[in-house]
Write a protein that holds these residues in place. Sequence first.
Motif, PDB file in Angstrom:
ATOM      1  N   GLU A 111       0.835  -1.189   0.000  1.00 28.19           N
ATOM      2  CA  GLU A 111       0.000   0.000   0.000  1.00 28.19           C
ATOM      3  C   GLU A 111       0.871   1.241   0.000  1.00 28.19           C
ATOM      4  N   GLN A 112       0.650   2.106  -0.967  1.00 25.86           N
ATOM      5  CA  GLN A 112       1.372   3.361  -1.044  1.00 25.86           C
ATOM      6  C   GLN A 112       0.374   4.490  -1.263  1.00 25.86           C
ATOM      7  N   ARG A 117       7.407   8.191   4.255  1.00 22.20           N
ATOM      8  CA  ARG A 117       8.708   7.992   3.609  1.00 22.20           C
ATOM      9  C   ARG A 117       8.514   7.933   2.103  1.00 22.20           C
ATOM     10  N   LYS A 118       9.205   8.828   1.401  1.00 21.91           N
ATOM     11  CA  LYS A 118       9.088   8.862  -0.060  1.00 21.91           C
ATOM     12  C   LYS A 118       9.809   7.667  -0.658  1.00 21.91           C
ATOM     13  N   THR A 119       9.149   6.986  -1.588  1.00 16.47           N
ATOM     14  CA  THR A 119       9.766   5.832  -2.238  1.00 16.47           C
ATOM     15  C   THR A 119      10.308   6.205  -3.620  1.00 16.47           C
ATOM     16  N   ARG A 120       9.503   6.906  -4.399  1.00 16.07           N
ATOM     17  CA  ARG A 120       9.925   7.333  -5.734  1.00 16.07           C
ATOM     18  C   ARG A 120       8.939   8.386  -6.226  1.00 16.07           C
ATOM     19  N   GLY A 121       9.442   9.374  -6.925  1.00 14.28           N
ATOM     20  CA  GLY A 121       8.562  10.371  -7.515  1.00 14.28           C
ATOM     21  C   GLY A 121       7.541  10.918  -6.545  1.00 14.28           C
ATOM     22  N   SER A 122       6.268  10.622  -6.808  1.00 12.31           N
ATOM     23  CA  SER A 122       5.168  11.153  -5.996  1.00 12.31           C
ATOM     24  C   SER A 122       4.519  10.082  -5.129  1.00 12.31           C
ATOM     25  N   TYR A 123       5.266   9.057  -4.768  1.00 14.33           N
ATOM     26  CA  TYR A 123       4.732   7.964  -3.961  1.00 14.33           C
ATOM     27  C   TYR A 123       5.349   7.983  -2.561  1.00 14.33           C
ATOM     28  N   TRP A 124       4.496   7.691  -1.564  1.00 12.36           N
ATOM     29  CA  TRP A 124       4.954   7.584  -0.184  1.00 12.36           C
ATOM     30  C   TRP A 124       4.396   6.317   0.442  1.00 12.36           C
ATOM     31  N   ILE A 125       5.084   5.832   1.469  1.00 13.11           N
ATOM     32  CA  ILE A 125       4.562   4.747   2.288  1.00 13.11           C
ATOM     33  C   ILE A 125       4.481   5.236   3.727  1.00 13.11           C
TER      34      ILE A 125
END
Length: 264
Positions: free
Chosen positions: A123-124, A192-200
């Motif tokens: 889930e992000q 926590r940002k994972t890539r680009g505009s995605y967070w977890i």
Amino acid sequence: MIRGLYTSALGMTTQMQRMDVVSNNIANVNTTSFKRDAVAAQAFTDRLGHRLNDPAVAGVMRLMGGGGNGPIGSLGQGVFIDEVFTDFVSGGIRETGGPLDLALIDAGFFALTVTNQDGTQQEQFSRAGAFTLSADGTLIDMAGAIVQSVGGAPITVPVGIITIDQAGQVFSNEEYVDTIRIVNFENPESLRKTRGSYWIATEESEMIDFAGTVQQGFLENSNVSAVREMVELIALSRAYEANARLVQLHDETLGRAVNEIARR
């Protein structure tokens, strides 16, 4: 002298890390709903320097009970990167007219199910509302992540005229289909940002209900100002060059101390 060499080298490393962050911001200036990162630097604790057995101050310091060692002031230890944090200020929105382009007005995130490279699902969260439909009618984003319904399941949209209201309810030919799951966080800085505009979410993240609205036919821009980031990048480059010059000067001074003074 050696202390100055290490301090200048640490300054170079710090400026390089800051330039990496700014460069990433510039690279994502046109990424939908991208949130810029910023760097918080912190100085090491200053140390109090002393003269060791300096004859010029030995007599006075002994009378004051300080032996032959006199303080000469604080010595800086350089700076280091304390943390990299995200600026969650909303970017401006632009009209696209696309029925599956959604912008969130106020704080909030779309809940997505992302399939990782190892096949596991996670889930992000993202504010990028550029959605489309897969071959079987499942609502997904441009990277293939599945948009969750309020129940956590995928949303399958029948063929028809699609409308989405301000609460995220999806309709096809005016028939209710499902509601998009939109959440907010009490402390978004914990994401926590994972890539680009995605967070977890992390263990510290506190999820709350979304209190904003959904705007159909619009997308949120990046909150990166290209001009501001370029000005900062130039300033960081000059700071890096200044530290590099100091390293060179310290190296030259050390070389003279070893090769010339030591021979006398």
